[in-house]
Design an enzyme around this catalytic site. Structure first.
Site, mmCIF file in Angstrom:
data_model
loop_
_atom_site.group_PDB
_atom_site.id
_atom_site.type_symbol
_atom_site.label_atom_id
_atom_site.label_comp_id
_atom_site.label_asym_id
_atom_site.label_seq_id
_atom_site.Cartn_x
_atom_site.Cartn_y
_atom_site.Cartn_z
ATOM 1 N N ASP A 72 0.821 -1.205 0.000
ATOM 2 C CA ASP A 72 0.000 0.000 0.000
ATOM 3 C C ASP A 72 0.859 1.260 0.000
ATOM 4 O OD1 ASP A 72 -2.179 -1.613 0.000
ATOM 5 O OD2 ASP A 72 -2.839 -1.159 2.046
ATOM 6 N N ARG A 77 2.973 6.344 -2.858
ATOM 7 C CA ARG A 77 3.996 7.083 -3.606
ATOM 8 C C ARG A 77 3.609 7.212 -5.070
ATOM 9 N NH1 ARG A 77 7.128 4.061 -0.009
ATOM 10 N NH2 ARG A 77 7.423 2.368 -1.511
ATOM 11 N N ASN A 147 -4.098 8.735 2.223
ATOM 12 C CA ASN A 147 -4.397 8.076 3.496
ATOM 13 C C ASN A 147 -4.700 9.061 4.615
ATOM 14 O OD1 ASN A 147 -4.375 5.395 2.828
ATOM 15 N ND2 ASN A 147 -2.623 4.857 4.098
ATOM 16 N N TYR A 190 -2.765 4.146 9.806
ATOM 17 C CA TYR A 190 -2.260 4.693 11.062
ATOM 18 C C TYR A 190 -3.399 5.001 12.032
ATOM 19 C CZ TYR A 190 1.007 7.568 13.882
ATOM 20 O OH TYR A 190 1.799 8.098 14.875
ATOM 21 N N SER A 191 -4.480 5.547 11.527
ATOM 22 C CA SER A 191 -5.624 5.894 12.380
ATOM 23 C C SER A 191 -6.162 4.664 13.099
ATOM 24 C CB SER A 191 -6.719 6.551 11.538
ATOM 25 O OG SER A 191 -7.878 6.787 12.306
ATOM 26 N N ALA A 212 -2.005 8.851 21.140
ATOM 27 C CA ALA A 212 -1.660 8.733 22.565
ATOM 28 C C ALA A 212 -2.016 9.992 23.344
ATOM 29 C CB ALA A 212 -0.153 8.416 22.714
#
Length: 292
Positions: A72, A77, A147, A190-191, A212
């Protein structure tokens, strides 16, 4: 048909196998082939003398399809070449999870036959665009992300404060390691790792996910994709990091980051046998039970 091939920028045996297989199949279908210059340098040892193709360093609307070889991250890119051009993208997965790059190497022959026949569907994916005040040269040409756009701390173990406004209305100040604004496409990246929800690609939504957070009642927030988001950072250090997918720049705390939905979409090719729910179930191992 005019096809561009792009791949990971490091040598990888799986990439070479996929690249060789792909070239064989494209040649059999008499397709006009162009390979990205840097990727080609890594593949020379597997090239055959009877393969004929061109080289590209940029794309234009004369191309019909871009094929990405990798994971992915490689597709993220690859979109910097496609930008707002009318070029479909399909991913061959030689990486790990692969929510975007879903075609396995052993499926190239059958998948390519379907695609070249036009037997596929298009999944249009929304992107985020960013503006920096004052203007920053590093994001002028590639000021978009498929993303997520992320703000995070730099050169410190201390948390940062991210003052957040939605459509110029104050929301809150996140005291955290950073803040993610993700698209539905990025909701599985990432989420998700930071506790964010999975969002269907067709949903007209974005999600704000703190990284965090120290204020423990701070939770991911789903917002409409028509929302303009304004972010301002403060902290012990004078700089912070801004990432657009995999591209990272450093900004001073005096900068204001404004994010909104981009005015174009990326067109991802999906086989008719694929669906987001099917991919999600397989990749996330939903319903799997080791006891069975």
């Amino acid at each position: 048909m005019k096809v561009a091939i792009y791949g990971q920028n490091y040598a990888n045996e799986n990439n070479q196998v996929a690249f060789e297989t792909l070239l064989d199949e494209l040649k059999a279908h008499e397709v006009e082939i162009y390979v990205e210059a840097q990727f080609l340098k890594l593949q020379k040892e597997v090239l055959h003398n009877d393969w004929s193709f061109g080289i590209f360093t940029s794309l234009d609307n004369s191309y019909d399809l871009l094929i990405s070889i990798g994971g992915d991250g490689t597709i993220l890119r690859a979109i910097t070449y496609v930008k707002d051009l009318d070029i479909n993208i399909v991913g061959i997965n030689t990486g790990r999870l692969g929510f975007l790059a879903t075609i396995q190497t052993n499926e190239i022959k059958d998948a390519l036959a379907e695609i070249l026949k036009g037997d596929y569907k298009i999944s249009e994916r929304s992107l985020l665009s960013v503006d920096i005040d004052p203007e920053n040269k590093d994001v002028k040409t590639t000021n978009f992300a498929l993303n997520e756009i992320t703000i995070s701390r730099k050169n410190t173990t201390s948390m940062i404060t991210v003052e957040t406004h939605l459509d110029d209305e104050y929301l809150t100040s996140y005291w955290a390691d950073g803040l993610i604004l993700a698209t539905p496409t990025g909701s599985t990246g990432y989420s998700l790792s930071c506790g964010g929800p999975v969002i269907s690609p067709e949903a007209s939504s974005f999600v704000l996910t703190p990284i965090a957070p120290h204020n423990l009642n701070a939770r991911p927030l789903v917002i409409t994709d028509k929302t303009d988001v304004k972010l301002k950072v403060s902290g012990r250090e004078n700089q912070f990091l801004l990432s657009l997918d995999s591209r990272i720049i450093t900004l001073p705390n005096t900068a204001t980051v404004r994010i909104k939905k981009a005015d174009f979409k990326i067109k991802m090719v999906e086989l008719n046998s694929e669906s987001f729910l099917d991919t999600l179930r397989k990749k996330m191992l939903w319903g799997e039970d080791r006891r069975n």
